[in-house]
Structure formats: structure tokens, C-alpha cells
Design an enzyme around this catalytic site. Sequence first.
Site, PDB file in Angstrom:
ATOM      1  N   SER A 144       0.827  -1.209   0.000  1.00  0.00           N
ATOM      2  CA  SER A 144       0.000   0.000   0.000  1.00  0.00           C
ATOM      3  C   SER A 144       0.860   1.257   0.000  1.00  0.00           C
ATOM      4  O   SER A 144       0.587   2.199  -0.739  1.00  0.00           O
ATOM      5  CB  SER A 144      -0.953  -0.005   1.204  1.00  0.00           C
ATOM      6  OG  SER A 144      -0.254   0.262   2.412  1.00  0.00           O
ATOM      7  N   GLU A 145       1.914   1.284   0.791  1.00  0.00           N
ATOM      8  CA  GLU A 145       2.732   2.498   0.886  1.00  0.00           C
ATOM      9  C   GLU A 145       3.486   2.783  -0.399  1.00  0.00           C
ATOM     10  O   GLU A 145       3.610   3.935  -0.808  1.00  0.00           O
ATOM     11  CB  GLU A 145       3.686   2.412   2.078  1.00  0.00           C
ATOM     12  CG  GLU A 145       2.995   2.548   3.434  1.00  0.00           C
ATOM     13  CD  GLU A 145       2.213   3.855   3.576  1.00  0.00           C
ATOM     14  OE1 GLU A 145       2.645   4.887   3.021  1.00  0.00           O
ATOM     15  OE2 GLU A 145       1.157   3.848   4.236  1.00  0.00           O
TER      16      GLU A 145
END
Length: 310
Positions: free
Chosen positions: A69-70
Site C-alpha cells: 500500500s505504501e
Amino acid sequence: MPRGGSDLTPGEKSGAIAFGSRLSLDRLDSGKRAAAVDGFRGLVYRAYRDFGRDLPWRHTRDPYEILVSEVMLQQTQVGRVAQKYHEFLRAFPVFRDLYEAPLSDVLTVWQGMGYTRRAVALKRIAERVIRDCDGRLPRSPEHLQTFPGIGTATAGAICAYAYNLPTLFIETNIRRVFIHTFFGEHETVSDRQILPLVEETLDHTQPRIWYYALTDYGAALGRRLENPNRKSAGYHRQGPFEGSKRQIRSTIVRALLARGALTLGEIELLCSGTTFGADTILRELQRDGLVQPVGDQWCVAFTPGSSGTV
DNA sequence: ATCCAGTACA
DNA sequence: TGTACTGGAT
């Protein structure tokens, strides 16, 4: 979890600092300063209660899923990441799947996200984690930053969201909160000026929740203000896309994914009408680990580590 | 046509 | 410290 609220009006309970407030910690004695920091935290948590976002990657603490996600959130807005996130995790559920997948499969799933280099970085991270780290992502920001595609912001975010560690980091929503709240009068603000305030205001009792709250407050501010990050020293506008190098890069990668391999002549055709030579672009794509030559053709690199050597 | 975003490397 | 890297929304 916070619930979606609707009322933005500043007329709150007496003593409360209102949404969008400007504050200054300058020239306060230590007691007053601590109280002001407290007030700021209250403001951020109240905004979280009212405008907190229920994001897909907040349902997990798995380091791999947080990492994905990051990296996706670098340079890419929440809405677009949210669409791609589950598809990517379905295709590559754990580090080992990403490690074993051909790069072309990873890039195919990545399409539409932009900045293809990030997908290459993710695959290289998976390879190092499997080969050197016993399949586990490291826990320290310093160690994480030695991985490709992980800089200060991503390393800090992973530590806070996966491990609930009180790391210090600045990303765009956090930057927006501090510039708006504490640097209202300034023309430009550097991250070096912001970082001490991030440190002073960090809620060590629950870093994960604190950063959820801070980023959601920043996102809420962003929806109702002209972007305060324009004051950031790093801020700059982007040139036109048409005819740019990045356009031709993405065209080539897309074509290679669709066709498997292309001759230099075919790639030159794709480059005609731009000021860039196919040769130059291919060399750069090769250096980035995206493509490699095979015989007299070019194709997507078999594995991102192999840039050049077949 | 304009806007937004973090890393890597010069 | 500055610059290049994308693509979708508006």
C-alpha cells in the site's frame, strides 16, 4: 474506527480548537507549550472522529500488505490505489508470490498506476526479503531505507502502520497539516522546519492511530483549502505529458507487455514524433530494470535484478 | 489545460 | 539542492 461526520463549522465546544485552526508554539513557556500541543492533538483526533477514512490497507497490520500500500501511495492518489490494491494482493498474496512471479506479470497488474519503476522496486524488495531476511520485512526505518523504492516517508509509514513504532516521517497530508497549522505566515517551508514539530506533537501512546488521524486531517484540509503544500520547498509543477519522455517510456513498456518482444525498428516507430531516440530511452529503461535485449529484440526484463545480463 | 505525489541520483 | 519519473481527475 471514526465515523463519517458532516459538520465543518468552527463553532465547537468551548475550549476546543476548531477544524482548520492556525496555531503557534513560539514564545510559549513550557507549560503553555505542552498545553498547546495537547490542544493540537485534540484537534487532530476530533477531525479523525469526524472525517476519518476507512481505507483498505487499514484493515491489516501485515508488513507485506502495508508495504504494497505504501509503495502504491507514493505519487498516486488514494482513489486509484484503492482500486488496484486488492487486485495486486490477489495476484501476489505474500512476499514469496511476488518473488516467484515474472516481472511482466507484476507490471501487467501494475498498469494504470504510473511510475512503473515502483513495481520493479517492489519485486526487488521481495527478492531481498526472501533471500536475505528469512522472508520477513525488517522493523527499523534505517534498515528499510536500504531497500529500493523505500525512502524516509515509506520507511516511517511502514514502521508506524505495521509495527506501531513512534517513527518520524512526513508525507503530503502530514506536510499539509503542519504547514497550514503552524506556518500560515510563511512563504516557503522546508521539511527540516516541519520535522521538529512532527516530533514534538507525536502521540507516543498510539503512533499508528496518531498517523491515521494526522493523514486524515491533512486529507480533509486538502479538500477545503488551496493546497498549503505549494509553500513546501519541494513543491513544483509538472510539465506537459504530450511528447514527454515519460509518455514514450510508458508507451514502450505497454507495447512490450502486449506484444512480448519488439525489434529496435518497431520501437523507433513508437518514438517517432518525439525528440527522444529509441536507443536512449531503451538504455534508460534497461538501467531501471524494466527491459532487456534478447537477440535482436527487446522485451520486458525477466527479473528486475538482471538488467542487461541474460 | 492544470493538478497531485515520494524516491533516487545528479 | 534540484530534477526526472506517470496517469487519472477535474
